[in-house]
Write a protein that holds these residues in place. Structure first.
Motif, short mmCIF file in Angstrom:
data_model
loop_
_atom_site.label_atom_id
_atom_site.label_comp_id
_atom_site.label_asym_id
_atom_site.label_seq_id
_atom_site.Cartn_x
_atom_site.Cartn_y
_atom_site.Cartn_z
N PRO A 188 -11.64 -4.23 2.37
CA PRO A 188 -10.29 -3.69 2.61
C PRO A 188 -9.50 -3.39 1.33
O PRO A 188 -8.66 -2.51 1.32
CB PRO A 188 -9.61 -4.82 3.40
CG PRO A 188 -10.72 -5.57 4.04
CD PRO A 188 -11.87 -5.49 3.09
N LEU A 189 -9.79 -4.12 0.24
CA LEU A 189 -8.98 -3.97 -0.97
C LEU A 189 -9.67 -3.15 -2.05
O LEU A 189 -9.26 -3.17 -3.21
CB LEU A 189 -8.60 -5.36 -1.51
CG LEU A 189 -7.79 -6.22 -0.54
CD1 LEU A 189 -7.47 -7.59 -1.15
CD2 LEU A 189 -6.50 -5.52 -0.13
N MET A 190 -10.69 -2.36 -1.66
CA MET A 190 -11.47 -1.65 -2.68
C MET A 190 -10.67 -0.55 -3.38
O MET A 190 -11.08 -0.07 -4.44
CB MET A 190 -12.76 -1.07 -2.08
CG MET A 190 -12.56 0.07 -1.12
SD MET A 190 -14.16 0.62 -0.48
CE MET A 190 -13.67 2.00 0.56
N ALA A 191 -9.55 -0.13 -2.77
CA ALA A 191 -8.74 0.93 -3.42
C ALA A 191 -7.28 0.48 -3.53
O ALA A 191 -6.37 1.26 -3.34
CB ALA A 191 -8.86 2.22 -2.62
N GLN A 192 -7.10 -0.79 -3.87
CA GLN A 192 -5.72 -1.31 -3.84
C GLN A 192 -4.85 -0.77 -4.96
O GLN A 192 -3.63 -0.96 -4.93
CB GLN A 192 -5.71 -2.84 -3.83
CG GLN A 192 -6.35 -3.50 -5.02
CD GLN A 192 -6.31 -5.03 -4.89
OE1 GLN A 192 -5.35 -5.58 -4.38
NE2 GLN A 192 -7.36 -5.69 -5.32
N GLN A 193 -5.42 -0.07 -5.93
CA GLN A 193 -4.61 0.57 -6.98
C GLN A 193 -4.22 2.00 -6.60
O GLN A 193 -3.32 2.57 -7.22
CB GLN A 193 -5.37 0.59 -8.31
CG GLN A 193 -5.68 -0.79 -8.88
CD GLN A 193 -4.42 -1.63 -9.09
OE1 GLN A 193 -3.37 -1.14 -9.51
NE2 GLN A 193 -4.52 -2.92 -8.78
N LEU A 194 -4.91 2.57 -5.60
CA LEU A 194 -4.73 4.00 -5.29
C LEU A 194 -3.28 4.35 -4.96
O LEU A 194 -2.78 5.40 -5.37
CB LEU A 194 -5.66 4.37 -4.12
CG LEU A 194 -5.76 5.83 -3.73
CD1 LEU A 194 -6.32 6.67 -4.87
CD2 LEU A 194 -6.66 5.99 -2.48
N GLY A 195 -2.62 3.47 -4.21
CA GLY A 195 -1.25 3.78 -3.80
C GLY A 195 -0.18 3.01 -4.54
O GLY A 195 1.00 3.04 -4.15
N ARG A 196 -0.57 2.36 -5.62
CA ARG A 196 0.38 1.53 -6.37
C ARG A 196 1.56 2.39 -6.84
O ARG A 196 1.38 3.49 -7.36
CB ARG A 196 -0.34 0.92 -7.58
CG ARG A 196 0.38 -0.19 -8.28
CD ARG A 196 0.50 -1.47 -7.49
NE ARG A 196 -0.76 -2.16 -7.27
CZ ARG A 196 -0.96 -3.07 -6.31
NH1 ARG A 196 0.00 -3.38 -5.47
NH2 ARG A 196 -2.12 -3.66 -6.18
N GLY A 197 2.79 1.92 -6.57
CA GLY A 197 3.98 2.67 -6.98
C GLY A 197 4.37 3.79 -6.02
O GLY A 197 5.31 4.53 -6.28
N LYS A 198 3.64 3.93 -4.89
CA LYS A 198 3.94 5.00 -3.91
C LYS A 198 4.53 4.38 -2.65
O LYS A 198 4.24 3.23 -2.32
CB LYS A 198 2.66 5.76 -3.55
CG LYS A 198 1.93 6.32 -4.76
CD LYS A 198 2.02 7.80 -4.80
CE LYS A 198 1.49 8.33 -6.12
NZ LYS A 198 0.67 9.47 -6.02
N ARG A 199 5.34 5.18 -1.95
CA ARG A 199 5.99 4.71 -0.72
C ARG A 199 5.60 5.58 0.47
O ARG A 199 5.51 6.80 0.35
CB ARG A 199 7.51 4.76 -0.86
CG ARG A 199 8.12 3.55 -1.52
CD ARG A 199 9.64 3.61 -1.44
NE ARG A 199 10.14 4.82 -2.09
CZ ARG A 199 10.40 4.92 -3.39
NH1 ARG A 199 10.23 3.89 -4.19
NH2 ARG A 199 10.85 6.04 -3.89
N ILE A 200 5.39 4.92 1.60
CA ILE A 200 5.09 5.62 2.85
C ILE A 200 6.19 5.28 3.85
O ILE A 200 6.58 4.11 3.98
CB ILE A 200 3.68 5.23 3.37
CG1 ILE A 200 3.29 6.04 4.60
CG2 ILE A 200 3.57 3.73 3.67
CD1 ILE A 200 1.80 5.88 4.97
#
Ligand code: CP
Length: 321
Positions: free
Chosen positions: A27-39
């Motif tokens: 589940p956490l393999m891309a935990q940097q991908l959305g860092r600093g982004k808001r949904i």
């Protein structure tokens, strides 16, 4: 991926499903991908699974997720172009959507149909207005006619639950009775995704007068004989929908259309699916929902991985734009 509203937005469904299942493994393999982004998750209608699973998915990608119950907490939105806003609506989507788009890197919208006017509902005015005016990627959390995150989930659930490499699964969408007139969106969407995917022998069964829009069902075998449909099925997807032709009506509430353990005997030890929420002993009996044939909890749990694959795909596109 730019937006996620229909099966066409998925690109290759097998690749997107594989991405979802990879997130299930890690589940956490891309935990940097959305860092600093808001949904932003905007709800004009209720939800349990979609709301929670999409937040979990976004947080596992490092994003901040903010939920806004537009129907209860926001100004009443107007969607009609050129409207003279002297009634109950306070703010036009032309003004609200770009403001919300300025606060978020992507927006997700849930909106149900009116079930009063087929032309208006099938024009998808609400979600298309956000696409037009928000200026950021839009994810459908179920719209007037489609529920793509549910359908992607359904396909990954079928793929992970079907063992054979030598034949396609037989998947049956069967209409079920219900006390309320429900939208066609889950059924439309499942049919659209199954026909686009092509990875199953797909059958739809419903009573007379419950034909769905052929733009979604073309490619499926359709029958009003439920017993014929169920023969040798590997998966039975149970769902009610209201009439499409004479729009939004209940023509049939025959409990004889409810799936029962007896009817499951015709199948190939089929797994039973439902998107939930389910009205027990109206749509499906306790005997099935509480049995090992039911995979509804697993199916709902898989909503996280479908959402995570979609949000990640949009982030990847945004990051390379
Ligand atoms: N299946 C589904 O969309 O559930 P919710 O309405 O609870 O989000």
């Amino acid at each position: 991926m730019k937006h996620f509203i229909t099966a066409a937005d998925a690109g290759n469904i097998d690749i997107l499903a594989a991405k979802a299942l990879a997130f299930k493994t890690n589940p956490l393999m891309a935990q940097q991908l959305g860092r600093g982004k808001r949904i932003g998750l905007l709800f004009l209608n209720p939800s349990l699974r979609t709301r929670l699973s999409t937040q979990v998915a976004a947080q596992q990608l490092g994003m901040d997720a903010i939920v806004f119950n537009v129907d209860k907490e926001g100004w009443a939105l107007e969607f009609e172009d050129g409207a003279i806003m002297s009634g109950n609506t306070v703010e036009h989507v032309k003004d609200a959507a770009p403001v919300m788009g300025s606060y978020f890197d992507m927006l997700c919208i849930r909106t149900f149909p009116s079930l009063k006017n087929r032309k208006d509902d099938y024009a998808e005015l609400v979600i298309q207005s956000f696409v037009q005016y928000a200026g950021v990627p839009i994810i459908s959390l179920e719209s007037a006619t489609l529920h793509p995150l549910q359908s992607l989930t359904d396909i990954i659930t079928i793929k992970e639950q079907f063992a054979s490499n030598t034949r396609k699964p037989k998947v049956v969408l069967t209409w079920a009775p219900h006390v309320k007139a429900l939208p066609q969106c889950v059924a439309n969407s499942f049919a659209q995704w199954m026909n686009t995917w092509g990875g199953a022998d797909f059958v739809i069964t419903h009573p007379d007068h419950y034909e769905l829009d052929t733009r979604y069902t073309t490619g499926a075998y359709i029958t009003t004989n439920q017993q014929e449909a169920l023969a040798d099925a590997d998966f039975v997807y149970v769902k009610n929908w209201s009439t499409y032709t004479d729009y939004g009506k209940i023509y049939n509430n025959d409990p004889g259309w409810m799936l029962t353990p007896d009817k499951l005997q015709f199948t190939h030890q089929a797994k039973v699916m439902h998107c939930l929420p389910v009205r027990r002993n109206v749509e499906l009996p306790d005997e099935i929902l509480d049995s090992s044939a039911s995979i509804v909890t697993l199916q709902a749990a898989n909503r996280v991985w479908a959402a995570q694959a979609v949000i990640a795909s949009i982030l990847e596109t945004s990051n390379t734009a």
